[in-house]
Design an enzyme around this catalytic site. Structure first.
Site, mmCIF file in Angstrom:
data_model
loop_
_atom_site.group_PDB
_atom_site.id
_atom_site.type_symbol
_atom_site.label_atom_id
_atom_site.label_comp_id
_atom_site.label_asym_id
_atom_site.label_seq_id
_atom_site.Cartn_x
_atom_site.Cartn_y
_atom_site.Cartn_z
ATOM 1 C CE LYS A 79 3.214 -0.793 -2.160
ATOM 2 N NZ LYS A 79 4.234 -1.735 -1.604
ATOM 3 C CG ASP A 123 2.778 5.885 -0.856
ATOM 4 O OD1 ASP A 123 1.926 5.194 0.412
ATOM 5 O OD2 ASP A 123 3.505 6.267 -1.249
ATOM 6 C CG HIS A 124 -0.901 2.046 3.165
ATOM 7 N ND1 HIS A 124 -0.425 0.925 2.590
ATOM 8 C CD2 HIS A 124 -0.369 2.016 4.811
ATOM 9 C CE1 HIS A 124 1.170 0.487 3.529
ATOM 10 N NE2 HIS A 124 0.592 1.219 4.511
ATOM 11 C CE LYS A 135 1.004 3.655 7.533
ATOM 12 N NZ LYS A 135 0.577 2.712 8.007
ATOM 13 C CD GLU A 163 7.379 -3.671 6.798
ATOM 14 O OE1 GLU A 163 5.877 -4.125 7.492
ATOM 15 O OE2 GLU A 163 7.871 -3.991 5.921
ATOM 16 C CG ASP A 195 6.856 -4.068 -0.283
ATOM 17 O OD1 ASP A 195 6.264 -4.755 -0.864
ATOM 18 O OD2 ASP A 195 7.128 -4.095 0.653
ATOM 19 C CG HIS A 200 5.049 3.121 1.347
ATOM 20 N ND1 HIS A 200 3.775 3.072 0.807
ATOM 21 C CD2 HIS A 200 4.758 1.560 1.644
ATOM 22 C CE1 HIS A 200 3.022 2.110 0.818
ATOM 23 N NE2 HIS A 200 3.513 0.743 1.387
ATOM 24 C CE LYS A 253 8.457 -6.795 3.950
ATOM 25 N NZ LYS A 253 7.152 -6.673 5.099
HETATM 26 C C1 BG6 Z 1 2.832 -2.443 2.229
HETATM 27 C C2 BG6 Z 1 4.037 -3.472 1.715
HETATM 28 O O1 BG6 Z 1 2.726 -1.684 1.145
HETATM 29 O O2 BG6 Z 1 3.059 -1.279 3.254
HETATM 30 C C3 BG6 Z 1 4.754 -3.956 2.898
HETATM 31 O O3 BG6 Z 1 4.008 -3.718 0.635
HETATM 32 C C4 BG6 Z 1 4.647 -3.485 4.304
HETATM 33 O O4 BG6 Z 1 5.826 -5.013 2.943
HETATM 34 C C5 BG6 Z 1 3.317 -2.931 4.495
HETATM 35 O O5 BG6 Z 1 4.553 -4.628 5.628
HETATM 36 C C6 BG6 Z 1 4.116 -1.386 5.497
HETATM 37 O O6 BG6 Z 1 2.256 -0.550 6.133
HETATM 38 P P1 BG6 Z 1 2.310 -0.389 7.661
HETATM 39 O O7 BG6 Z 1 1.239 0.396 7.401
HETATM 40 O O8 BG6 Z 1 2.261 -1.630 7.972
HETATM 41 O O9 BG6 Z 1 3.486 0.865 7.774
#
Ligand code: BG6
Length: 544
Positions: free
Chosen positions: A179, A208-209, A213, A247, A266, A271, A371
């Site tokens: 993504k 979508d990581h 989780k 974040e 982003d 997410h 951020k």
């Molecule tokens: C990514 C974004 O997909 O997810 C980043 O591109 C972001 O900007 C990150 O920092 C956050 O992932 P996690 O797993 O650290 O919450």
């Protein structure tokens, strides 16, 4: 405060080895010989996430017997230098400890192929390489093409793979796309069209990581493996929902990418909307990949369209200026490397969404992400309604807070339920208390990194926690009015929040207009922070 002990803990004490940490299945090595080709593999993602996760799978004995990783990138770097870079990444980010002997063996699976992603000849050479591997192994192999490149290369690479007969001619091949897919709805559709002209849908994995989780996967377990929550999981009992992904980190050398993306593309497009789907979806009939994805896409299709003439009522943006994080002075966004000094890119976005269906009609879902915020915290709070009739005398209910269920996704991992209790003593005084479930306490195992789960599912061909094209399309559709409005009207107040705060004032106003408030992050037992709660509200909100 009390910790909920789970059955899994008891099982663990009895020595049961069958605690499946991936939720749907326990890790077993895939049997098929596999070649993982990572395009853009000399970049940050492979260093920080992919290689450490692969190393963990290797240490767990969960890679196939015949396995190779081919890194494809245009970067001028020697193979041994790249491998050394990966070693430092695995040392820093892998869950397993790095020992010399293991690394030597793991490293022997890698090779580097320097290539331009637009060069047809390079893809023919890649096909040769894969053929040679198969000949060496004396067996056909599964080829997985992982696109860890900027989105502008997705279509080109898919097309080149097709032309080199790597998409369909092989025994089996899969393509994985990171993504964000595209920059907006139009570019997403174009990319999708090209990929689909070369690969069939079951071959395409869109990542979508967040869906990898453990705490996110647990949302389905909480909702659908317990009879307790589902009866109250609707507009009758739920007042509003807040989804926060905050974040502390800034750009981390990704200024070039982020300038063209911003928080909405982003984080929200993928997410946060996926979290919304898991909270709002109807119960699935089975855990079949398409059944789950059907139920999730139904949510996105039910999201009320944001009127283009009143975007300001539903969405708000911010950009950080200089400030202090954990006692350290940090520069503003416009002073970051790779960022224009007059940049209009948002580093914070908040939205109010409604899901127009029987279950959720008129319940607001508030989403925020940013951020350089005060805290690194992702959590979802289900804010329940107040009781329909207050039978306690006013003096008893002075501290009254409506019940809330907090799903802590990270860095704390667990669930917290806030409810009312009678304060001990002669007087009748009510006080909110919390009951906590903490993963670390219950399972006593480190949770696998999301990429480990995702890579393993990818090798196994399980698409359950990957996105389908229609989900991505629906997500872009929801955001289109906001993207267009923001683009047509540059913000005149940027920067509008200082690094180290929880975002701009206008994000508070977004909720206050509906009589709601962002909750302060919860702290599970073991955390040093107190548990501040500010979302005190007694009257149903009017005028949402
Ligand atoms: C990514 C974004 O997909 O997810 C980043 O591109 C972001 O900007 C990150 O920092 C956050 O992932 P996690 O797993 O650290 O919450």
């Amino acid at each position: 405060m009390q910790t909920v002990k789970t059955q899994a803990r008891a099982q663990k004490r009895k020595g049961s080895a069958a605690v499946a940490l991936t939720g749907l299945s326990s890790y077993q090595p895939p049997s098929e010989p596999t070649v993982l080709v990572i395009f853009g593999g000399a970049g940050d993602l492979a260093w920080r996430k992919l290689v450490p996760a692969l190393f963990d799978l290797f240490k767990d004995g969960c890679l196939p017997d015949y396995f190779a990783i081919v890194i494809v990138d245009a970067v001028q770097i020697r193979e041994d230098e790249l491998l050394e870079r990966f070693r430092s990444g695995a040392k820093r980010f892998a869950q397993h400890q790095l020992r010399g002997k293991d690394w030597k063996e793991f490293g022997s699976h890698f090779s580097y192929f320097r290539a331009d992603f637009t060069n047809k000849q390079a893809f023919a050479q890649l096909a040769d390489r894969l053929d040679r591997l198969e000949r060496k192994w004396e067996r056909k192999a599964l080829s997985i093409f992982y696109l860890a490149t900027p989105p502008r290369f997705f279509g080109v690479i898919a097309d080149m793979l097709g032309k080199a007969r790597l998409a369909r001619k092989r025994k089996q091949s899969r393509i994985l796309v990171e993504k964000p897919i595209g920059h907006d709805l139009k570019s997403m559709l174009e990319i999708n069209h090209t990929i689909s002209s070369r690969f069939d849908e079951p071959q395409i994995f869109r990542i979508d990581h967040y869906l990898g989780k453990e705490t996110v996967r647990n949302i389905l377990a909480l909702r659908f493996a317990n009879v307790l929550f589902e009866p109250v999981w609707n507009r009758r009992y739920i007042d509003y929902v807040t989804i926060t992904v905050a974040e502390q980190v800034g750009l981390e050398r990704r200024g070039g990418y982020y300038e063209g993306a911003g928080a909405l593309r982003d984080m929200v497009q993928n997410h946060l909307l996926q979290l919304l789907c898991l909270i709002a979806m109807e119960p699935p009939v089975s855990f079949d990949a398409d059944e789950l994805r059907n139920k999730k896409v139904d949510v996105l299709h039910a999201v009320r369209q944001i009127p283009s003439n009143s975007v300001w009522e539903f969405a708000t943006r911010g950009q950080y200026g200089a400030g202090t994080i954990n006692g350290k002075q940090v520069p503003g966004y416009r002073q970051e490397p790779g960022v224009a000094p007059d940049s209009n890119t948002e580093t914070f976005a908040a939205m109010k969404l409604f899901v127009d269906n029987w279950r959720w009609q008129d319940v607001p879902f508030y989403l925020r992400t940013g951020k350089r915020l005060a805290q690194q915290v992702s959590e979802i709070v289900i804010h329940f309604r107040q009781v329909p009739h207050q039978s306690f005398p006013p003096e008893a209910a002075g501290n009254w807070l409506p019940a809330a269920l907090v799903l802590c996704i990270q860095p704390q991992e667990g669930i917290s339920l806030r409810f009312q209790a009678k304060k001990p003593g002669a007087q009748l005084i009510l006080q909110p208390v919390s009951m906590h479930f903490n993963y670390g306490d219950a399972f006593r195992e480190p949770l696998p990194d999301a990429y480990k789960t995702l890579l393993w599912d990818l090798m196994m061909g399980d698409a359950t926690i990957f996105m389908r094209a229609d989900q991505v399309e629906a997500a872009w559709t929801i955001l289109t009015p906001v993207l267009e409005y923001w683009q047509s009207l540059p913000a005149d107040d940027f920067p509008n929040y200082a690094a180290g705060t929880m975002g701009p004032q206008n994000a508070e106003v977004l909720l206050a207009r509906g009589g709601c408030a962002w909750p302060n992050p919860t702290s599970l037992p073991g955390s040093l922070a107190a548990e501040p709660v500010t979302d005190c509200r007694f009257e149903p909100a009017a005028g949402r």
